[in-house]
Write an enzyme that holds these catalytic residues in place. Sequence first.
Site, PDB file in Angstrom:
ATOM      1  N   GLU A 194      45.531  46.612  31.506  1.00  0.00           N
ATOM      2  CA  GLU A 194      44.571  47.542  30.898  1.00  0.00           C
ATOM      3  C   GLU A 194      44.530  48.900  31.596  1.00  0.00           C
ATOM      4  OE1 GLU A 194      40.402  46.210  31.139  1.00  0.00           O
ATOM      5  OE2 GLU A 194      41.108  44.398  32.133  1.00  0.00           O
ATOM      6  N   HIS A 250      39.124  36.404  35.489  1.00  0.00           N
ATOM      7  CA  HIS A 250      39.752  37.049  36.653  1.00  0.00           C
ATOM      8  C   HIS A 250      40.218  35.940  37.584  1.00  0.00           C
ATOM      9  CE1 HIS A 250      38.627  41.163  35.560  1.00  0.00           C
ATOM     10  NE2 HIS A 250      37.624  40.559  34.958  1.00  0.00           N
TER      11      HIS A 250
END
Length: 288
Positions: free
Chosen positions: A181, A156
Site C-alpha cells: 500500500e 498485521h
Amino acid sequence: MDDWEKAGKIAAECLEYGLSLVSPGVNLMHLAVHIEKKIIQLGGKPAFPVNLSLNKVAAHYAPLMNDETEFKKGDMLKIDVGVHVNGCIGDTAATIGGNKKLIEASRKALEKTIPLCKPGTELREIGKVINETIESYGFKSIKNLSGHLISEYNLHAGFSIPNHNNNDSRKLQEGMIIAIEPFATDGNNGLISESVPSNIYLLENPRPVRDPTARKFLKYIKEEFGTLPFAARWLENKFGPLGFGLKILVKEGIVRSYPQLVESSQGIVSQAEHTIRVGKIPLVLTKR
Ligand code: MN
Ligand code: MN
C-alpha cells in the site's frame, strides 16, 4: 476458488461500488454503511471498518453514526476496504477526487511492485520501486506507513512491506499473502503523525472488567470481532448511544483506540492498495 480468493474478489467489488457512490455532497457515514452492507450481501464480513480518510488524513478514519462529514468538490478521499471470509482477508484501497497526478503516483507505484511479488524478492526492493515511482511524479512516499503480511484473522501478521528502501533484506516466500500500500503526498515531510481518535478500535488485552456496560460490550466485541479491528458505529448499531462503556475499555487497556494518521506537514495524501498472493506468477487477489 479458495477463501482468500473469495475475500479478495468481494473486497475489490465493494471498493469499486464505494468509488461509484462518491460525488460532491455524499455523506461519509452513508458511504461506509452502504459499502459494509454490500460486503455482507456478497457473502463476506468486514475485516475492519471501511476507512474513509479525507485529504491530509492518510488513513484511519471511520465515520460515527451521527457524522455529518461530506465529500466536497476538490477533496481527496481514500477508500480502504477489508473483507474476510472465514478469517481469510482481502485488503484494498483506492483514492478518488482532487489531484489526479497524486492519485496516479500511488496507483502506478503499486502497479510496478506486482511483478516483484515472487519468491526471493527482498522487501527493500519493493520499497525502492515504490519510492522511486512516487518521486518520479514529484511527490513524496510516506515512509512511516507500510504494507503488511496477512494471515488468517490477522491483518498485521509479521513483517511490514516498506514504502521506501529501508534495507530490510528479508525475502518473500511462495504462498505468502501480502498487502502492498503505497501512499503519496505533496507535503514536504512524507511522514505521518498520530492525530485525534479515528473511531476504530481493537481488542488487545481481554480481561475482566467491573463496569456492567463495559462488560456487556467486551463480551460482544470478543464474539463478533475477535482479533480484528471494529468501529464504534458497530457497537452503536447494537447497543445505541455508547455512554462510557467503550471509554472504560480503552482506559483499562483492554481495547486499543487507533488515532487518525495525518501527514505531518499537512500535505494531501493518496493511497493505493492490493492484497497479493506471492508466487512465480503473482496473483492480485483484489484485482478490480
Ligand atoms: Mn487497507
Ligand atoms: Mn493494509
